[in-house]
Design an enzyme around this catalytic site. Structure first.
Site, PDB file in Angstrom:
ATOM      1  N   TRP A 155       0.957  -1.593  -0.055  1.00 48.31           N
ATOM      2  CA  TRP A 155      -0.072   0.206  -0.166  1.00 48.31           C
ATOM      3  C   TRP A 155       0.987   0.889   0.293  1.00 48.31           C
ATOM      4  CZ3 TRP A 155      -3.668  -2.798  -1.222  1.00 48.31           C
ATOM      5  CH2 TRP A 155      -3.897  -3.961  -0.159  1.00 48.31           C
ATOM      6  N   ILE A 336     -28.598  13.854  -1.640  1.00 49.89           N
ATOM      7  CA  ILE A 336     -29.106  15.234  -1.340  1.00 49.89           C
ATOM      8  C   ILE A 336     -28.929  14.850  -3.370  1.00 49.89           C
ATOM      9  CG2 ILE A 336     -28.372  17.663  -1.190  1.00 49.89           C
ATOM     10  CD1 ILE A 336     -27.434  17.120   1.077  1.00 49.89           C
ATOM     11  N   GLY A 338     -29.314  12.543  -5.222  1.00 46.44           N
ATOM     12  CA  GLY A 338     -30.314  11.801  -6.132  1.00 46.44           C
ATOM     13  C   GLY A 338     -29.892  11.028  -6.679  1.00 46.44           C
ATOM     14  N   GLU A 362      -2.646   5.372   7.549  1.00 44.31           N
ATOM     15  CA  GLU A 362      -2.265   6.608   8.549  1.00 44.31           C
ATOM     16  C   GLU A 362      -2.610   6.817   9.466  1.00 44.31           C
ATOM     17  OE1 GLU A 362       0.400   9.749   7.270  1.00 44.31           O
ATOM     18  OE2 GLU A 362      -0.062   9.596   4.878  1.00 44.31           O
ATOM     19  N   THR A 364      -5.476   3.696  11.119  1.00 43.81           N
ATOM     20  CA  THR A 364      -7.396   3.341  11.216  1.00 43.81           C
ATOM     21  C   THR A 364      -7.571   4.057  12.133  1.00 43.81           C
ATOM     22  OG1 THR A 364      -7.222   1.399  12.789  1.00 43.81           O
ATOM     23  CG2 THR A 364      -6.774   1.113  10.357  1.00 43.81           C
ATOM     24  N   SER A 365      -9.070   4.220  11.677  1.00 41.30           N
ATOM     25  CA  SER A 365      -9.783   5.212  13.218  1.00 41.30           C
ATOM     26  C   SER A 365     -10.046   4.333  14.184  1.00 41.30           C
ATOM     27  CB  SER A 365     -11.575   5.038  12.820  1.00 41.30           C
ATOM     28  OG  SER A 365     -12.009   5.382  11.765  1.00 41.30           O
TER      29      SER A 365
HETATM   30  N1  CAA Z   1       3.729   8.868  19.284  1.00 38.17           N
HETATM   31  C1  CAA Z   1       5.127   8.868  19.691  1.00 38.17           C
HETATM   32  N2  CAA Z   1       5.546   7.482  20.152  1.00 38.17           N
HETATM   33  C2  CAA Z   1       3.950   6.802  19.402  1.00 38.17           C
HETATM   34  C3  CAA Z   1       3.137   6.544  18.954  1.00 38.17           C
HETATM   35  C4  CAA Z   1       2.235   8.312  18.742  1.00 38.17           C
HETATM   36  N3  CAA Z   1       1.327   8.321  18.169  1.00 38.17           N
HETATM   37  N4  CAA Z   1       2.055   5.678  19.554  1.00 38.17           N
HETATM   38  C5  CAA Z   1       3.512   4.533  19.734  1.00 38.17           C
HETATM   39  N5  CAA Z   1       4.250   5.286  20.205  1.00 38.17           N
HETATM   40  C6  CAA Z   1       5.534   4.665  21.241  1.00 38.17           C
HETATM   41  C7  CAA Z   1       4.744   4.539  22.383  1.00 38.17           C
HETATM   42  O1  CAA Z   1       5.252   5.437  23.075  1.00 38.17           O
HETATM   43  C8  CAA Z   1       5.912   3.340  22.501  1.00 38.17           C
HETATM   44  O2  CAA Z   1       7.383   4.035  22.944  1.00 38.17           O
HETATM   45  P1  CAA Z   1       7.712   3.409  24.317  1.00 38.17           P
HETATM   46  O3  CAA Z   1       8.270   2.210  24.328  1.00 38.17           O
HETATM   47  O4  CAA Z   1       8.997   4.350  24.462  1.00 38.17           O
HETATM   48  O5  CAA Z   1       7.116   3.743  25.277  1.00 38.17           O
HETATM   49  C9  CAA Z   1       6.426   2.472  21.415  1.00 38.17           C
HETATM   50  O6  CAA Z   1       5.577   3.512  20.148  1.00 38.17           O
HETATM   51  C10 CAA Z   1       5.417   1.065  21.368  1.00 38.17           C
HETATM   52  O7  CAA Z   1       4.300   1.534  20.956  1.00 38.17           O
HETATM   53  P2  CAA Z   1       3.362   0.806  21.664  1.00 38.17           P
HETATM   54  O8  CAA Z   1       3.684   0.037  22.829  1.00 38.17           O
HETATM   55  O9  CAA Z   1       1.652   1.647  22.027  1.00 38.17           O
HETATM   56  O10 CAA Z   1       2.970  -0.404  20.271  1.00 38.17           O
HETATM   57  P3  CAA Z   1       1.498  -1.095  20.428  1.00 38.17           P
HETATM   58  O11 CAA Z   1       2.156  -2.317  19.409  1.00 38.17           O
HETATM   59  O12 CAA Z   1       0.864  -1.514  21.164  1.00 38.17           O
HETATM   60  O13 CAA Z   1       0.593  -0.171  19.971  1.00 38.17           O
HETATM   61  C11 CAA Z   1       0.041   1.302  17.575  1.00 38.17           C
HETATM   62  C12 CAA Z   1       1.096   0.746  18.794  1.00 38.17           C
HETATM   63  C13 CAA Z   1      -0.270   2.960  18.109  1.00 38.17           C
HETATM   64  C14 CAA Z   1      -1.313   0.615  18.045  1.00 38.17           C
HETATM   65  C15 CAA Z   1       1.066   1.815  16.374  1.00 38.17           C
HETATM   66  O14 CAA Z   1       1.104   0.506  15.828  1.00 38.17           O
HETATM   67  C16 CAA Z   1       0.494   2.637  15.425  1.00 38.17           C
HETATM   68  O15 CAA Z   1       0.074   3.862  15.448  1.00 38.17           O
HETATM   69  N6  CAA Z   1      -0.188   1.661  14.294  1.00 38.17           N
HETATM   70  C17 CAA Z   1      -0.385   2.721  12.852  1.00 38.17           C
HETATM   71  C18 CAA Z   1       0.720   1.990  12.020  1.00 38.17           C
HETATM   72  C19 CAA Z   1      -0.039   3.537  11.091  1.00 38.17           C
HETATM   73  O16 CAA Z   1      -0.521   4.205  11.180  1.00 38.17           O
HETATM   74  N7  CAA Z   1       0.244   2.781  10.016  1.00 38.17           N
HETATM   75  C20 CAA Z   1       0.527   4.125   8.962  1.00 38.17           C
HETATM   76  C21 CAA Z   1       0.713   3.404   7.560  1.00 38.17           C
HETATM   77  S1  CAA Z   1       1.548   4.478   6.771  1.00 38.17           S
HETATM   78  C22 CAA Z   1       0.326   4.879   5.978  1.00 38.17           C
HETATM   79  O17 CAA Z   1      -0.767   4.697   4.962  1.00 38.17           O
HETATM   80  C23 CAA Z   1       1.437   5.803   4.306  1.00 38.17           C
HETATM   81  C24 CAA Z   1       0.580   6.181   2.752  1.00 38.17           C
HETATM   82  O18 CAA Z   1       0.743   5.640   2.261  1.00 38.17           O
HETATM   83  C25 CAA Z   1      -0.798   6.973   2.978  1.00 38.17           C
END
Ligand code: CAA
Length: 393
Positions: A155, A336, A338, A362, A364-365
């Protein structure tokens, strides 16, 4: 309300003119045939929309995040495909490099990316690592003076056209997310293969591909940040990326709303314009209210980022709400219109299809809700600081 400067208003107007005059004429055809908007991307580069926040010394516009979201909103009203090309280049690739790159990396890559001579991709998602982004299977083995990268990314926006990838890969599997690194990889390097182009529901003229890396030799100086910083790099960069996608969602919703207002004033039924029927007028009232609420969240997240305040939660809220509003109200826009709403000529069916991806990429919800709920449960209830909302920006 937010106070927009003369510069902000000029950027918004330039983006609006460009979108209405240059993007609108061919947007239906590009969507239908999945045509990458090469000429339009060139024009966006000329207008400075591809490196808006990059400092001038690296060839960018030196603007703030608010200016960027204003431009994103206007472009997304018309062509959400061009908007995502712009968003990935600005907020994931350029911002990531500018914020975390070494001086050499910045000098080598930013001027090309900021001026649109090169386009960038952000390569995090994998066949088995989407929302669960810590489960990276792509490996980056430390070979001394270089890394060897192997794996597959899915993707990837700009995948067929980009010249440089920011690739996230696992170096120390035993360390989990702390063993992940991020690299700058040029697509011309041996071992990089561009896979099939995706045939998508929406944002069809953006270029989304699978990318394969096979023994790609990446010089050590192309690692971004300290050893093991890659996951933090991805998360921190995505926080800003989410503001861009929130602005895209806002623009899609606002575009569908503007079309709906105009159509409802022209279209007559039962002897009067349909806007005079309460069933339609109330839909427009709900759209206007929720779009305005989304706009406040999006602008707030941009302003917090510009003020250097932690904006991860604000960005997640903006993206969650704006993307849900975009989906809900593009469906209403079709209603709207139709029967006319169901055909391509009237634009709203495309906006409805385009809206869906803003709830997915980037983060999901559901991922935004993870980010928000963790902040809430950690006791970090988000309260805007006095002066933030009234800040003169
Ligand atoms: N900002 C900063 N740091 C963050 C963060 C954020 N939003 N989210 C998580 N972290 C940090 C945590 O603080 C943690 O750090 P520490 O170990 O130092 O405490 C570390 O990252 C790991 O986080 P978690 O322990 O919370 O990890 P997890 O596996 O439980 O969950 C998640 C993490 C929030 C679900 C993460 O995996 C995530 O954001 N997933 C979605 C990924 C995503 O957005 N993908 C998009 C792809 S890119 C794209 O779409 C581009 C395109 O082409 C359009």
């Amino acid at each position: 309300m937010f106070h927009l400067t003369e510069e902000h208003l000029a950027v918004k107007e330039a983006a609006r003119q460009f979108a209405q005059n240059e993007l609108k004429p061919g947007v239906i055809d590009r969507d239908r045939h999945m045509h990458y908007p090469k000429e339009q991307v060139r024009q966006m580069a000329e207008l400075g929309f591809l490196g808006m926040m990059v400092p001038p010394e690296y060839g960018g516009g030196g603007m703030d995040t608010l200016a960027y979201v204003l431009a994103m909103e206007e472009i997304s009203k018309v062509d959400a495909s061009c908007a995502v090309i712009m968003s990935v280049n600005n907020s994931l690739v350029c911002w990531g490099l500018e914020t975390y790159g070494t001086e050499t990396q910045k000098q080598q890559y930013l001027p090309k990316l900021a001026t649109g001579e090169w386009i960038g991709s952000f390569c995090l998602s994998e066949p088995e690592a989407g929302s669960d982004a810590t489960s990276q299977r792509t490996t980056a083995v430390d070979m001394g003076d270089h890394y060897l990268i192997n794996g597959t990314k899915n993707w990837i926006t700009n995948g067929g056209t980009s010249n440089v990838h920011l690739v996230i890969a696992q170096t120390y599997p035993e360390k989990g997310h702390r063993g992940i690194n991020a690299f700058i990889v040029e697509t011309a390097w041996p071992g990089v293969t561009i896979g099939a182009k995706e045939d998508k529901l929406g944002i069809r003229s953006s270029d989304t591909h699978t990318i394969m890396y096979s023994d790609v030799k990446v010089p050590k100086e192309n690692r971004i940040g300290d050893d093991g910083f890659g996951f933090k790099f991805a998360m921190n960069t995505l926080n800003g990326g989410r503001i861009g996608i929130a602005a895209q969602a806002l623009g899609i919703a606002a575009g569908a709303y503007e079309l709906s207002v105009a159509y409802s004033k022209e279209r007559e039924a039962f002897g009067k314009p349909i806007s005079k029927h309460q069933a339609i007028a109330f839909k427009l009232a709900d759209m206007a209210t929720e779009i305005e609420a989304a706009r406040l969240l999006v602008y707030r997240s941009a302003i917090l980022k510009d003020q250097g305040v932690d904006y991860s939660q604000a960005a997640a809220m903006a993206k969650l709400f704006a993307s849900e509003v975009a989906m809900r109200h593009t469906v209403e826009a079709v209603q709207i219109h139709g029967g006319y709403g169901y055909v391509k000529e009237y634009h709203v069916e495309r906006l409805m299809r385009d809206a869906k991806i803003t709830q997915i990429y980037e983060g999901t919800s559901e991922v935004q809700r993870i980010v928000i709920s963790r902040n809430v449960l950690d006791g970090e209830l988000y309260v805007p600081m006095p002066g933030q909302l009234a800040a003169s920006v």
